[in-house]
Write an enzyme that holds these catalytic residues in place. Structure first.
Site, short mmCIF file in Angstrom:
data_model
loop_
_atom_site.label_atom_id
_atom_site.label_comp_id
_atom_site.label_asym_id
_atom_site.label_seq_id
_atom_site.Cartn_x
_atom_site.Cartn_y
_atom_site.Cartn_z
N CYS A 151 0.75 -1.13 -0.04
CA CYS A 151 0.10 0.04 0.07
C CYS A 151 0.70 1.21 -0.13
O CYS A 151 0.34 2.41 -0.45
CB CYS A 151 -0.97 -0.02 1.25
SG CYS A 151 -0.23 -0.61 2.58
N GLN A 177 2.45 6.27 7.63
CA GLN A 177 1.21 5.58 7.04
C GLN A 177 0.27 5.41 8.30
O GLN A 177 0.25 5.34 9.47
CB GLN A 177 2.11 4.08 6.99
CG GLN A 177 3.10 4.34 5.82
CD GLN A 177 3.61 3.01 5.39
OE1 GLN A 177 5.00 3.01 5.20
NE2 GLN A 177 3.01 1.85 5.17
N SER A 180 -4.97 1.69 9.30
CA SER A 180 -5.75 1.04 8.68
C SER A 180 -4.83 0.05 7.94
O SER A 180 -5.27 -1.02 7.54
CB SER A 180 -6.88 1.51 8.03
OG SER A 180 -6.24 2.33 6.77
N HIS A 241 -1.76 6.80 3.27
CA HIS A 241 -0.37 6.91 3.50
C HIS A 241 0.09 8.08 2.95
O HIS A 241 0.29 8.39 1.51
CB HIS A 241 0.09 5.77 2.92
CG HIS A 241 -0.13 4.27 3.82
ND1 HIS A 241 -0.76 4.48 4.83
CD2 HIS A 241 0.31 3.06 3.25
CE1 HIS A 241 -1.02 3.15 5.31
NE2 HIS A 241 -0.36 2.29 4.17
P1 NAP Z 1 -7.33 -8.45 7.92
O1 NAP Z 1 -8.28 -7.46 8.50
O2 NAP Z 1 -6.45 -9.07 9.20
O3 NAP Z 1 -8.12 -9.66 7.35
C1 NAP Z 1 -7.65 -10.73 7.02
C2 NAP Z 1 -8.45 -11.78 6.63
O4 NAP Z 1 -8.05 -13.13 6.09
C3 NAP Z 1 -9.79 -12.14 7.29
O5 NAP Z 1 -11.04 -12.03 6.11
C4 NAP Z 1 -9.40 -13.40 7.85
O6 NAP Z 1 -10.62 -14.17 8.17
C5 NAP Z 1 -8.62 -14.04 6.77
N1 NAP Z 1 -7.92 -15.09 7.25
C6 NAP Z 1 -7.03 -15.07 8.24
N2 NAP Z 1 -6.39 -16.35 8.17
C7 NAP Z 1 -7.01 -17.20 7.12
C8 NAP Z 1 -6.72 -18.66 7.17
N3 NAP Z 1 -5.80 -19.27 7.72
N4 NAP Z 1 -7.57 -19.14 6.07
C9 NAP Z 1 -8.58 -18.43 5.58
N5 NAP Z 1 -8.54 -16.96 5.89
C10 NAP Z 1 -7.90 -16.53 6.74
O7 NAP Z 1 -6.07 -7.99 6.98
P2 NAP Z 1 -6.41 -6.86 5.82
O8 NAP Z 1 -5.66 -5.71 6.49
O9 NAP Z 1 -7.47 -6.93 5.21
O10 NAP Z 1 -5.06 -7.49 4.79
C11 NAP Z 1 -5.62 -8.47 4.11
C12 NAP Z 1 -4.29 -8.41 3.11
O11 NAP Z 1 -4.14 -7.64 2.31
C13 NAP Z 1 -3.18 -9.02 3.82
O12 NAP Z 1 -2.16 -9.85 3.11
C14 NAP Z 1 -2.50 -7.42 3.94
O13 NAP Z 1 -0.79 -7.64 3.94
C15 NAP Z 1 -2.75 -6.89 2.40
N6 NAP Z 1 -2.69 -5.53 2.33
C16 NAP Z 1 -3.57 -4.84 3.35
C17 NAP Z 1 -3.55 -3.32 3.05
C18 NAP Z 1 -4.30 -2.50 4.20
O14 NAP Z 1 -4.15 -1.16 3.95
N7 NAP Z 1 -4.83 -2.77 4.96
C19 NAP Z 1 -2.97 -2.80 1.97
C20 NAP Z 1 -2.31 -3.58 1.06
C21 NAP Z 1 -2.29 -5.05 1.21
P3 NAP Z 1 -11.54 -14.30 9.57
O15 NAP Z 1 -12.16 -13.14 9.67
O16 NAP Z 1 -12.52 -15.30 9.26
O17 NAP Z 1 -10.32 -14.50 10.53
#
Ligand code: NAP
Length: 348
Positions: A151, A177, A180, A241
């Site tokens: 991001c 950053q 979120s 960010h």
């Molecule tokens: P998050 O809020 O922690 O959400 C994680 C998701 O993954 C939830 O739906 C969770 O399901 C699921 N999950 C976790 N463990 C799992 C498993 N073993 N099997 C299947 N599903 C599983 O994280 P986020 O911020 O949305 O980020 C998601 C991804 O995008 C990450 O890889 C992160 O690095 C990337 N990312 C995030 C951002 C940002 O600004 N936030 C930007 C770019 C990229 P449950 O709810 O059922 O636990």
């Protein structure tokens, strides 16, 4: 495209911060329709409104409220899947989905630096999709994985891409950053309120290597030859960010030329008029105190990168401030734009 011919899509990790952005941004999408949701065992078997702790200001879209949340089982769900999986889960699962014939548009870091996986920003490197036939052949996948950047890296790469014409030699970037970016519940409030945390694990390395791959040639296998040095900091901002960037440009353009290059920059999404393409992709701001995340993170529906304070740098050559929405341009919106490009190019 008429509503009834929309392409069915699924969301892996649908309950998380980025997953919710996918749900929200796909709710009225002209080309895609969310028909299938998946997350961890914690959520499996629940209805979406029971499983997701909804954190977005707009209400949960009515047509997903009652959709069941499935386990992430490769082979189940539609061909096109957006992945907002936690990185550990993505490490284990995304390649299995690709092997089972799904096209996975991933946000996770897991496959971004794989030389056979496009790290795509459609405005910058739409041609990197050309690696997909080789990806399928070498890996034996009938599906595919296409990734979008970290991001913070996306904001940096977007603001550097127009400057490639001046030959970028070196880049120094310092980020501020949003919380979120760490998912939900993310950074504990007692650590971040009234504070700056000068460390985000793995982030500096990602900004450096991903930027070189995105701007690179041969589908990113030849990194762009600029040295990039990043300092990354977490600050008490909700979304957006912000970063200060200094660049050494070999051909020493004037500041007016730098401003014009950023302002006039357009890419394939704008030429194709893709539904999520911001116009313009880079908003150059003249005010001396902009961009600011609270005021400007929503520009272009969250898909534009705002750049301001473009001026000479006494150490390198030019310096400026850039800012982009981390869960939109830096995550869900980026993957949706990637899917729109693939659809327009006949790759879905
Ligand atoms: P998050 O809020 O922690 O959400 C994680 C998701 O993954 C939830 O739906 C969770 O399901 C699921 N999950 C976790 N463990 C799992 C498993 N073993 N099997 C299947 N599903 C599983 O994280 P986020 O911020 O949305 O980020 C998601 C991804 O995008 C990450 O890889 C992160 O690095 C990337 N990312 C995030 C951002 C940002 O600004 N936030 C930007 C770019 C990229 P449950 O709810 O059922 O636990």
């Amino acid at each position: 495209m008429p509503q009834d011919t929309r392409i069915p899509v699924g969301v892996l990790g649908a309950t998380g911060m980025v997953g919710q952005q996918f749900i929200s941004r796909l709710a009225n999408h002209p080309w895609f329709e969310v028909t299938w949701l998946a997350a961890s065992e914690r959520s499996e078997g629940k209805r979406y409104h029971e499983a997701a702790s909804w954190r977005l200001p707009a209400p949960m879209p009515a047509d997903v409220r009652s959709l069941p949340v499935h386990a992430c089982t490769p082979g189940k769900g539609p061909k096109v899947l957006f992945s907002a999986l936690d990185a550990k889960a993505a490490d284990e699962l995304e390649h299995q989905f690709a092997a089972a014939g799904h096209i996975v548009l991933s946000n996770a870091r897991s496959h971004r630096m794989d030389p056979l996986v496009p790290l795509l920003i459609p405005e910058i490197n739409a041609d990197h999709l050309g690696v997909l036939p080789e990806q399928r052949k070498v890996k034996g996948w009938s599906g595919a994985i296409v990734t979008n950047p970290n991001c913070a890296a996306v904001v940096l790469a977007m603001s550097l891409a127009p400057l490639r014409q001046f030959s970028i030699h070196a880049v120094m970037v310092t980020t501020m950053q949003a919380v979120s970016g760490a998912g939900y519940p993310g950074v504990p409030s007692l650590d971040i309120l009234g504070n700056v945390v000068p460390f985000i694990g793995g982030e500096e390395e990602k900004m450096q290597s991903e930027t070189q791959k995105i701007l690179g040639s041969d589908s990113g296998r030849v990194p762009y030859p600029a040295t990039v040095s990043a300092h990354t900091n977490r600050v008490a901002v909700l979304d957006g960010h912000t970063m200060t960037i200094s660049v050494d440009l070999t051909s020493k353009p004037t500041i007016d030329e730098v401003v014009s290059a950023l302002r006039d920059f357009r890419g394939r999404p704008q030429a194709l008029e893709l539904p999520s393409a911001p116009e313009p992709p880079i908003v150059v701001m003249a005010e001396p105190n902009r961009p600011q995340p609270r005021l400007d993170a929503g520009l272009g529906g969250g898909m534009a990168v705002a750049v301001g304070r473009i001026r000479s740098c006494p150490v390198l050559h030019a310096k400026f401030v850039a800012m982009g929405h981390n869960t939109v341009r830096g995550a869900a919106g980026a993957a949706i734009l990637n899917a729109e490009l693939m659809k327009a190019e006949g790759l879905l």
